[in-house]
Design a protein around this motif. Sequence first.
Motif, mmCIF file in Angstrom:
data_model
loop_
_atom_site.group_PDB
_atom_site.id
_atom_site.type_symbol
_atom_site.label_atom_id
_atom_site.label_comp_id
_atom_site.label_asym_id
_atom_site.label_seq_id
_atom_site.Cartn_x
_atom_site.Cartn_y
_atom_site.Cartn_z
ATOM 1 N N ARG A 339 0.842 -1.203 0.000
ATOM 2 C CA ARG A 339 0.000 0.000 0.000
ATOM 3 C C ARG A 339 0.876 1.251 0.000
ATOM 4 O O ARG A 339 1.950 1.277 0.594
ATOM 5 C CB ARG A 339 -0.909 0.027 1.224
ATOM 6 N N PRO A 366 -2.442 -0.424 -4.575
ATOM 7 C CA PRO A 366 -3.384 0.433 -3.841
ATOM 8 C C PRO A 366 -2.729 1.722 -3.346
ATOM 9 O O PRO A 366 -1.653 1.676 -2.746
ATOM 10 C CB PRO A 366 -3.818 -0.425 -2.641
ATOM 11 N N ILE A 388 0.834 1.611 6.596
ATOM 12 C CA ILE A 388 1.045 1.662 5.152
ATOM 13 C C ILE A 388 2.534 1.450 4.905
ATOM 14 O O ILE A 388 3.376 1.940 5.649
ATOM 15 C CB ILE A 388 0.554 3.022 4.597
#
Length: 430
Positions: A339, A366, A388
Amino acid sequence: MSAFKTVRGMRDFLPEEAKMMKYIEGKARKIAELYGYKEIITPVVESHELLAAKAGEEVRLRMYAFKDLGGRMIALRPEFTPSVARLVATTLRNEPRPFRLFCMGSLYRYDEPQQGRYREFWQSNFELMGSNKPEADAEIIMLTNSLMETVGLKNCVFKLGHVGVLRGILSKEKVDEKTENEVMQLMDKKQYDDALKLVEGAGVSGKCVATLRKLVELKGGRIFEIIEKMKKYVKSYEKAVDAAENLQEILKLVLESGCEIDMTVDAGFSRGLEYYTGMIFEAYVPELDIALGGGGRYDRLIELFGGEPTPAVGIAHGIGRIMMAMQRQKTLKTGEENRVMMIPVKSELKGEALKISQMLRDADIPVEVEVMGRKVTKALEDADRRKIKYAIIVGEKELNEGAVVIRNLMKREQSTVKIEKIIEKLESKS
Ligand code: AMP
């Protein structure tokens, strides 16, 4: 106004749980594909008459039933089987047999909420219709085992029985259908003494009561020994003997398939739904004393709905219960994901940040864009908190050279990377 909460028996799934539910659903859909079950989508609302026909008192009394504005008596489905049987009795009646049908969705029962029991819950449901052969029953057991294995559950145990054994005895003793159903309901709730009292009250022979008493105590993991005993106990009730032999054949096939299933046979086992006519089973894990799924054979339901005589066998898996079992066994590994948090250093670079984000999403990566107008340090702290893995910092200096800064938040390292090399860099896992 007081703070709103969910209605009793209903629940919210927050992102982590929602993800798990979708993961399990994905696995169930994959199993459907591998075994050749075609997905159908049926309405949540059906006529009350259809749902009440053969559900059994337990489910019937707990339906969310009401009149719609047109005065029709309707209900929220408490299970899938009546809807699938309705389709096979009507729209699909001339289609070639067997039918292998799969559905997934929410069900509603006004049950008393407790651990693993809600008023709205989700099932994946498999129905194999048109075959009365033991290999059809074996397939339903095997695909359930495949599902449990593929979601990573360990030490799953299948509890099996056959309603034909008890019903074979009760019908020969001329117990009427209503009492027979009541006896089965009590057996399902393990209220064996009450069940036996009811049978005695129905004027059956002393031999019948003695046989039933022996059967409710007969259970265990030496499945073929148990079935032999079962046959011996019921030898003067022909239909009950046939039922025990049918169960024996099914279990033999399951073992011959080579799949390693831990099975137990329970001669007094009964399930709440009235429509079962043959083998019944439930799946468990040792960490939970509630079933993860349950099903069995029901050979007369489709006929009852006006269709051709169509023997059938099916299974419903409780998605929420499977999730609970996975949580108990800690099966779900949360893999590291690539991510990305996209952070423009200043306002004028927002457009460029959006553009790079789109490029990454097109490559299946993503990306969340910083939309709070935070400064880089604050934005990095936030990305860290959200676990993240990468931050991409879009700054003027780098951009002038056609590059951005990629920061690996796990390793706390960063480097300047040309825009056309970003995807390569993120996929190299460095
Ligand atoms: P049934 O439709 O009663 O044969 O149930 C099949 C499976 O659905 C059960 O083994 C449970 O996993 C699940 N299930 C049934 N009722 C509920 C409920 N009230 N809450 C959550 N899961 C349920």
